[in-house]
Design a protein around this motif. Structure first.
Motif, PDB file in Angstrom:
ATOM      1  N   ALA B 428       0.834  -1.211   0.000  1.00 32.50           N
ATOM      2  CA  ALA B 428       0.000   0.000   0.000  1.00 32.50           C
ATOM      3  C   ALA B 428       0.867   1.257   0.000  1.00 32.50           C
ATOM      4  O   ALA B 428       0.560   2.244  -0.673  1.00 32.50           O
ATOM      5  CB  ALA B 428      -0.931  -0.007   1.218  1.00 32.50           C
ATOM      6  N   ARG B 429       1.974   1.195   0.746  1.00 36.31           N
ATOM      7  CA  ARG B 429       2.882   2.357   0.818  1.00 36.31           C
ATOM      8  C   ARG B 429       3.492   2.680  -0.538  1.00 36.31           C
ATOM      9  O   ARG B 429       3.857   3.817  -0.801  1.00 36.31           O
ATOM     10  CB  ARG B 429       4.007   2.094   1.822  1.00 36.31           C
ATOM     11  N   LYS B 430       3.630   1.657  -1.379  1.00 33.05           N
ATOM     12  CA  LYS B 430       4.205   1.890  -2.707  1.00 33.05           C
ATOM     13  C   LYS B 430       3.190   2.522  -3.648  1.00 33.05           C
ATOM     14  O   LYS B 430       3.551   3.155  -4.623  1.00 33.05           O
ATOM     15  CB  LYS B 430       4.707   0.580  -3.311  1.00 33.05           C
ATOM     16  N   ILE B 431       1.914   2.294  -3.362  1.00 33.22           N
ATOM     17  CA  ILE B 431       0.871   2.794  -4.267  1.00 33.22           C
ATOM     18  C   ILE B 431       0.406   4.201  -3.889  1.00 33.22           C
ATOM     19  O   ILE B 431       0.202   5.048  -4.737  1.00 33.22           O
ATOM     20  CB  ILE B 431      -0.327   1.812  -4.279  1.00 33.22           C
ATOM     21  N   TRP B 432       0.223   4.431  -2.580  1.00 38.15           N
ATOM     22  CA  TRP B 432      -0.307   5.722  -2.143  1.00 38.15           C
ATOM     23  C   TRP B 432       0.739   6.523  -1.373  1.00 38.15           C
ATOM     24  O   TRP B 432       1.627   5.951  -0.749  1.00 38.15           O
ATOM     25  CB  TRP B 432      -1.533   5.521  -1.254  1.00 38.15           C
ATOM     26  N   ARG B 433       0.606   7.843  -1.424  1.00 38.43           N
ATOM     27  CA  ARG B 433       1.428   8.738  -0.611  1.00 38.43           C
ATOM     28  C   ARG B 433       0.524   9.412   0.412  1.00 38.43           C
ATOM     29  O   ARG B 433      -0.533   9.941   0.044  1.00 38.43           O
ATOM     30  CB  ARG B 433       2.082   9.812  -1.500  1.00 38.43           C
ATOM     31  N   GLY B 434       0.941   9.419   1.657  1.00 41.25           N
ATOM     32  CA  GLY B 434       0.101   9.942   2.736  1.00 41.25           C
ATOM     33  C   GLY B 434      -0.364  11.379   2.535  1.00 41.25           C
ATOM     34  O   GLY B 434      -1.544  11.685   2.681  1.00 41.25           O
TER      35      GLY B 434
END
Lengths: 143, 494
Positions: B428-434
């Protein structure tokens, strides 16, 4: 880095593989992987406080399991994160004996960029093995 | 009917559809299975379920004393030992076991739902101020500490008396207890069975959310999302109302209890009790053994710590609303709807083949869903059934449902607990940026605060199953009945 996070071993939590030329190096890699799961930049954790960790077990996997639990314990009980660890491991009769000088500092939100809280080490796919002359561990953390 | 095909052909070829939302894995699938596995899911949920669920649920089916089926709820995904969404009832009269892997590390992780008498228009202009103050007053994230300062011996009282301890110190209202599973105090908790290390880990954590998938949310009841107007009204809901929902557990304390006993069980299981298991995370001991009983009493301490944690957070929520809206919490109508536990094992009476028996029901990432009439359901809800609070992802929505008789008959009174992840955190961290996600959500009318941008990215709605699909599976399977869907407008995350 002597560790890497794995995408598809655990859906809800965090999994990593760590490496070392020796068991001592492997234990160190795992310890750093845990701190790095909780905060982004390890270099910002200064070696201010010292805690001594001494453990014994006849099973190398359970020794690593207990060692990593110890780090999580200090995070909750004293808010301590470790970034510098001197590890000695020796075999006394049938037991592995670990002595570790762990240095680090108190978690500080202003200084350390927080990631996710590690609450437990699990035995899910937990593994320590020697492969082609190099030690490898697989760890899934409950976050 | 037999379903073939898909990536998981090994599993799909032997799963039998035995009802519209029920799938069965026969005992012939794996050596040692004592009962079949049963998964509650729609066709699309079953096809997307991760492979480890099948392996884990069939491992659970090998545990000594398991009754009827090893269950997995529609939000199921792989866990440790048991899958998340796993349910197993054990025969405690004949060597049935208790397993920390069937409860989870975060003992009594659960949900609490709070009413207000405020409308969307009352809250909207103050939403940012409200969320910011909640974010400040309800600590979240790694290393956060709560405002309750107590000694280790007082902590022992907390874990024996749960939410009641909080009420006696002014952190809540007497009526909150009636609106909490077990009335906020799990009887039989024994602090002599917990380690000093567990106490040290939990001592400063009462009143903290934690991190990961734990959150506190401001939600909106839209008229079109009320599925049963009569019941909704009876429970204190109205169109355009604002409610508060939060999700958290027993923090480091519960995890240490689970870790301590996992190791104790690993040491005695085979050597002393001759129990062989297929996964170390399924470590267990007979319920009626010294180790089993010790863990049961220690685990109950975890249940109480969690009730106390949520009670203290509720106290803070009331303080913040009172300050922002310049009125008493009573006048703002900040009454609890209910508090449900996700990760527990409880001794309950269930009817098996026409005979009432006491069994130990493990629910791991699953919610008790008793129907009308059960004595465990408090007076205020006894005629309608137990409220079931199911949280979705921070972007999509959450639900209130009610337990049913059918759940009691089919699943030992159990339903789903959340939407269930479909993707690992690392992925998920690779797909979205906080940062980006926060801005996107803001544009969609959801104001979110988090101590960690990467933590936020991991919780993106796209990392979860479709909550509506999960809820509909439980609704149409009849193991819970949907009442209201809530939309998020404000969220704080660890």
């Amino acid at each position: 880095m002597p560790y890497k996070y794995i995408e598809d071993l655990s859906i809800a939590d965090v999994a990593f593989e760590a490496y070392g030329e020796s068991l001592e190096e492997l234990f160190l890699s795992c310890a750093l992987a845990i701190t790095n799961t909780m905060i982004k930049d390890l270099s910002k954790v200064e070696p201010i406080f010292l805690r001594n960790i001494v453990l014994e077990n006849d099973d190398i996997e359970m020794l690593l399991f207990n060692f990593l639990q110890e780090l999580i314990f200090y995070k909750d009980a004293e808010k301590l994160l470790f970034s510098s660890l001197k590890i000695k491991l020796k075999k006394v009769n049938t037991n592995y004996k670990l002595e570790c000088e762990a240095r680090g500092e108190e978690l500080n939100m202003a200084k350390h960029e927080l990631l996710v809280d590690v609450k437990a080490v699990t035995l899910h796919h937990f593994q320590v093995k020697l492969s082609e002359g190099r030690w490898m561990a697989k760890v899934v953390l409950d976050v | 009917m037999v379903i073939f095909g898909g990536d998981m052909s090994r599993y799909l070829s032997i799963i039998k559809k035995v009802g519209d939302y029920i799938w069965e894995i026969p005992t012939s699938f794996k050596e040692g299975m004592r009962v079949p596995g049963r998964i509650y899911a729609s066709e699309s949920l079953i096809k997307d379920m991760d492979e480890q669920v099948y392996d884990q649920i069939t491992n659970v089916a090998t545990l000594p004393g398991i009754l009827k089926y090893a269950y997995c709820m529609p939000d199921g995904h792989s866990g440790y030992g048991f899958p998340i969404g796993g349910v197993a009832a054990m025969n405690v009269e004949e060597n049935g076991v208790i397993s920390p892997g069937g409860i989870g590390f975060d003992i009594n992780c659960g949900m609490r739902l709070i009413l207000t008498n405020l409308t969307y228009n009352d809250v909207k202009p103050k939403l940012k101020e409200l969320v910011d103050m909640l974010f400040e007053r309800v600590p979240a994230g790694v290393g956060s500490t709560g405002f309750v300062k107590i000694t280790p011996s007082q902590f022992r009282e907390v874990v024996e008396y749960g939410a009641k301890w909080c009420i006696e110190r002014g952190y809540g209202w007497e009526e909150d207890l009636e609106r909490t599973e077990e009335y906020g105090i799990m009887k039989g908790a024994n602090s002599n069975k917990i380690s000093d290390r567990a106490i040290q880990r939990g001592l400063n954590q009462i009143g903290t959310l934690g991190s990961g998938n734990h959150y506190l949310e401001i939600q909106w009841v839209k008229k079109e999302n009320i599925f049963d107007e009569y019941i909704a009204d009876k429970m204190g809901f109205f169109p355009d109302q604002i409610v508060v929902m939060f999700h958290c557990g027993s923090r480091g304390f519960g995890h240490q209890v689970a870790t301590d006993y996992l190791q104790i069980f690993l040491n005695v299981m085979e050597r002393k009790y001759r129990i062989k298991i297929l996964d170390r995370e399924l470590a267990c001991a007979p319920f009626n053994s010294p180790e089993g009983q010790d863990y049961f009493e220690a685990m109950k301490c975890g249940i109480n710590m969690s009730f106390a944690n949520r009670q203290t957070i509720l106290h803070r929520v009331r303080e913040v609303f009172s300050k922002i809206f310049n009125s008493d919490p009573e006048k703002l109508g900040l009454r609890m709807v209910y508090d449900v536990a996700h990760n527990t094992a409880k001794l309950e009476e269930h009817c098996i083949d026409g005979v009432k028996r006491k069994v130990l029901v493990h629910r791991k990432g699953a919610t008790r869903a008793f129907g009308p009439g059960r004595e465990e359901v408090p007076d205020i809800y006894r005629d309608i059934g137990q409220p079931v609070i199911i949280g979705g992802s921070m972007e999509t929505g959450s639900y209130l449902l009610l337990g049913t008789k059918r759940a009691e008959e089919e699943t030992f009174g159990t339903t789903a607990h959340g939407s269930g992840r479909t993707m690992s955190r690392t992925k998920a961290r690779k797909i979205w940026r906080g940062e980006r996600l926060q801005q996107d959500m803001m544009r969609r009318g959801i104001y979110v605060r988090s101590v960690s941008y990467s933590g936020l990215a991991e919780e993106a709605g796209g990392a979860y199953k479709d909550i509506d699909e999960v809820i509909n599976a439980t609704h149409y399977a009849g193991i819970s009945k949907k009442i209201i869907r809530f939309l998020p407008i404000g969220n704080i995350k660890g």
